[in-house]
Design a protein around this motif. Structure first.
Motif, short mmCIF file in Angstrom:
data_model
loop_
_atom_site.label_atom_id
_atom_site.label_comp_id
_atom_site.label_asym_id
_atom_site.label_seq_id
_atom_site.Cartn_x
_atom_site.Cartn_y
_atom_site.Cartn_z
N LEU A 87 25.86 -9.14 23.01
CA LEU A 87 24.67 -9.30 23.84
C LEU A 87 23.40 -9.27 23.00
O LEU A 87 22.46 -10.04 23.23
N THR A 88 23.38 -8.39 22.00
CA THR A 88 22.20 -8.29 21.14
C THR A 88 22.01 -9.57 20.32
O THR A 88 20.89 -10.06 20.16
N GLU A 89 23.12 -10.08 19.79
CA GLU A 89 23.03 -11.33 19.03
C GLU A 89 22.54 -12.47 19.91
O GLU A 89 21.76 -13.33 19.46
N GLN A 90 22.96 -12.47 21.16
CA GLN A 90 22.51 -13.52 22.07
C GLN A 90 21.01 -13.40 22.35
O GLN A 90 20.28 -14.40 22.36
N ARG A 91 20.54 -12.17 22.54
CA ARG A 91 19.11 -11.95 22.75
C ARG A 91 18.32 -12.38 21.52
O ARG A 91 17.26 -13.01 21.63
N LEU A 92 18.85 -12.05 20.35
CA LEU A 92 18.16 -12.42 19.12
C LEU A 92 18.09 -13.93 18.96
O LEU A 92 17.05 -14.49 18.56
N SER A 93 19.18 -14.61 19.29
CA SER A 93 19.19 -16.08 19.20
C SER A 93 18.20 -16.70 20.19
O SER A 93 17.52 -17.69 19.88
N ASN A 94 18.13 -16.11 21.37
CA ASN A 94 17.18 -16.63 22.37
C ASN A 94 15.74 -16.47 21.90
O ASN A 94 14.90 -17.37 22.09
N TYR A 95 15.42 -15.33 21.31
CA TYR A 95 14.07 -15.12 20.79
C TYR A 95 13.73 -16.14 19.71
O TYR A 95 12.62 -16.70 19.68
N LEU A 96 14.67 -16.38 18.79
CA LEU A 96 14.42 -17.34 17.72
C LEU A 96 14.30 -18.76 18.26
O LEU A 96 13.51 -19.57 17.75
N ARG A 97 15.10 -19.08 19.27
CA ARG A 97 15.05 -20.44 19.84
C ARG A 97 13.70 -20.72 20.48
O ARG A 97 13.19 -21.83 20.44
#
Length: 734
Positions: free
Chosen positions: A525-535
């Motif tokens: 979940l954290t990795e997904q949040r991090l990817s969303n922020y970068l996107r």
């Protein structure tokens, strides 16, 4: 006595005790009781007298004058009763009652309750002993007696108006909780052991349908202790006259077998702590004992049991003999009013050196013995005839255990190894190495798929049989692990050692798997949040999340993306990093600089690391950075690698002039002014903020500089591409 009376006008001295006074307490305002090591109890009555005027002559310097002092607190104490108790009293408490009720404990190791009735005239009668602790539960004078006594209430006792409990301490630092209920006065409710000597052996007592709650422990003394694992309350099995060396428990949990240096084996009933039978016949200390493992055979009685068809126990002694003792059956043992004498059914000389361990197979068909002669011998349980000899250890064998699931036996030896032997061909099928000292105990668990062993190094190791790997090591003891036992369900492990500790280990495999699964889900979940922020280019949120999770690699990616996004816009990456650095708290600055120190050790990441350091040092005042704890040390760690990288860049830049000089020496068709202008343009455009992602080639073609030419090289050897030459004209070369 009023402590504010410095003249000691109202101080009263009572000199009726012939030795040290140990306890004193008030019954009410008029009576108090004192006890001491003169073996008596004194009852005192206080009487208040009327005020009296005392004439005291003072001696002033000039004139004599008599001053009248009024004493309004005149009182006297009268000893109204002395009761000899014939022991040195170390503890005394007054129990709540309308009459005078006293509990005493002393050098004889017996707790007594004394009563004195209150008459109408306000006087007490003679003290009489009404209740005395039973001899079987009393500590006794031979061991040193009791040291202290207090009266305590549990919260539920105060709510229900119960008399509470007496708590008495003996010289061995044990606490005994005694009941004050009328039907069971001075009976032991609970015992807490204050100190264990060296733990020599222990066994868990099995219970049907639930986990084991008690363990029987041999603690280098003649008394065997029966611990409740939940509260560590303790009961005592007292019968041996010398140190107990080994204990064992029947599979049904009803019987306990003990043996020791008094050359006897004793059989106890678990429920009543009563000794049922005694086996004598060995000529030396008995170091190992084992009970038969089939629970149904304990109910067999009559001639079948006497002739060897029922339950039995096996003992091994320092006299190097192995003996079998047949048991007459559970009903006969329990109903017998006195201790039975067991007779030897068969005996054999087992080893050439001391026997350390004896074990019975789960089906009662085999008996295994391990000795200091480095061998393990298998015997037929019916007549103790030799079946096989297992050889392979280089030191004495300390333990051997049969598996309840396979036809194998595990042994632990002084050569620091644990071996697994097959009972089909009596060969060694596995050897487990890992202990740095002697392996002393071994047990099977997890359905026979794993082993657990304890050693003289104080470590407990978990082994997987299939892979021969040590899965885990448990460091809980500071000395030799002499005792180790596993519950039948395999969920509980109890160990004891020479450090006097008894440790309970629980199986946490399921909890660890669930915890690991939860951590993995959280990471996803954290990795997904991090990817969303970068996107969505939310670099500030992405950076906060990466720093919170302490992921340096993600922080590096975020800072690189932040700088590259500005470079693509034609801006410098330094400016945007400075804007963010001014918003970072000092704790975050310390964390980022720590990461920069690590990144700076590699040339690939050094450029960004130095860019971040520049952004921080130019946007935050130097005074603030110097006063922050830890930052000067971090910056000092960055300096050596930064100097190394700058030296490398200087050498590279200097070497680049050699290429320019070589091409220039080959000749040029361009005029000197045009060449100088192109060189200046090339020099300006060559100052990169970040390393380019693609290979950006700059090739001098016939004296002209071509920028932005991307050339993909062939991997095949021998392919050479030439672009232009020094003799061609400007038009041809372009």
């Amino acid at each position: 006595h009023d402590l504010r009376d410095t003249d000691n006008n109202n101080l009263i001295f009572l000199h009726d005790h012939g030795s040290a006074v140990t306890c004193m307490d008030w019954k009410n305002d008029n009576f108090f009781i004192s006890t001491g090591r003169d073996a008596v109890i004194n009852l005192w009555r206080r009487e208040k007298l009327g005020p009296e005027e005392d004439e005291r002559e003072e001696k002033p310097k000039r004139k004599k004058k008599k001053k009248k002092v009024k004493n309004s607190q005149r009182q006297c104490f009268e000893r109204v009763h002395t009761k000899p108790v014939y022991e040195e009293v170390e503890g005394m408490v007054i129990l709540p009652s309308e009459d005078l009720l006293i509990a005493t404990a002393g050098s004889k190791g017996i707790v007594r309750i004394w009563r004195s009735k209150l008459h109408e005239a306000g006087r007490f009668s003679q003290l009489e002993c009404t209740v005395e602790q039973s001899q079987c539960e009393a500590f006794g004078d031979l061991k040193g007696g009791y040291m202290d006594l207090i009266h305590g209430f549990l919260p539920k006792d105060e709510e229900t108006n119960k008399p509470g409990q007496l708590i008495v301490a003996d010289v061995e630092h044990n606490l005994l909780f005694l009941s004050l209920q009328k039907d069971q006065q001075l009976s032991t409710i609970r015992t807490i052991v204050g100190h264990n000597d060296e733990i020599l052996d222990l066994k868990l007592i099995p219970h049907e349908g639930r986990e084991s709650s008690h363990a029987v422990v041999a603690t280098n003394s003649a008394k065997v202790r029966l611990f409740e694992l939940g509260t560590f309350s303790c009961d005592i099995l007292d019968g041996h006259s010398a140190t107990v060396l080994c204990v064992d428990v029947s599979p049904c949990g009803r019987f306990i077998a003990t043996c020791g240096k008094d050359k006897t084996v004793r059989l106890w009933l678990t429920s009543s702590r009563k000794c049922l039978a005694v086996a004598t016949g060995h000529t030396e200390a008995i170091g190992a004992v084992a009970l038969s493992q089939k629970a149904g055979k304990y109910e067999l009685t009559g001639k079948a049991a006497v002739n060897g068809g029922g339950s039995f126990l096996v003992s091994a002694s320092k006299d190097r003999t192995l003996k079998r003792w047949n048991l007459p059956g559970a009903s006969v043992l329990v109903e017998e009013p006195s201790e039975m004498d067991l007779k030897t059914f068969c005996s054999t000389r087992a080893h050439e050196k001391d026997i350390n361990i004896v074990s019975v197979a789960p089906n009662d068909s085999l008996v295994a013995t391990g000795s200091q002669d480095k061998t393990v011998k298998l015997w037929n349980a019916t007549d103790l005839t030799l079946r096989a000899v297992l050889k392979g250890h280089r030191r004495g064998v300390w333990d051997c255990q049969f598996s309840s699931f396979d036809r194998v036996v595990a042994t632990a030896s002084g050569d620091r190894t644990v071996k697994l032997w097959s009972l089909s061909d009596y060969s060694c099928v596995r050897t487990f190495q890992g202990h740095v000292a002697s392996a002393l105990r071994v047990r099977f668990l997890s359905g026979g798929l794993q082993l657990v062993s304890g050693g003289a190094d104080g470590l407990i190791k978990l082994w997987t049989i299939r892979t021969n790997d040590c899965e885990s090591t448990f460091d809980g003891h500071q000395d030799k692990v002499w005792a180790l036992d596993m519950s039948k369900e395999g969920k509980q492990l109890v160990s004891g050692g020479a450090d006097s500790k008894i440790l309970i280990w629980a199986d946490t495999t399921k909890q660890e798997e669930e915890s690991k699964r939860a951590v993995e889900e959280q990471n996803i979940l954290t990795e997904q949040r991090l990817s969303n922020y970068l996107r969505h280019n939310e670099y500030e949120k992405a950076l906060d999340l990466a720093l919170e999770l302490e992921k340096p690699r993600e922080v590096l990616k975020i800072l690189t993306s932040l700088a590259e996004s500005e470079v693509q816009k034609g801006e410098t990456g330094l400016g945007v990093l400075q804007q963010h650095a001014t918003k970072w708290p000092l704790e975050k600055v310390r964390q980022i600089l720590t990461y920069c120190r690590d990144w700076n050790t590699r040339a690939r990441n050094s450029h960004l690391a130095m860019l971040v350091v520049q952004a921080i040092t130019t946007s935050i005042p130097a005074k603030t950075l110097a006063s922050t704890d830890g930052l000067p040390q971090i910056l000092a760690g960055i300096t050596p690698y930064a100097e190394r990288h700058f030296d490398r860049l200087d050498r590279m830049y200097s070497n680049a002039f050699l290429l320019d000089y070589t091409l220039f020496s080959m000749g040029s068709l361009d005029d000197e002014n045009s060449m100088q202008e192109d060189f200046v343009k090339w020099e300006i455009k060559s100052k990169y903020i970040l390393p380019p992602k693609a290979a950006d080639c700059r090739i001098q073609v016939g004296g002209s500089i071509v920028h932005g030419l991307t050339q993909q090289m062939n991997d095949e050897e021998g392919d050479i591409m030439s672009i232009g030459c020094s003799d061609s004209s400007d038009d041809d070369s372009t």
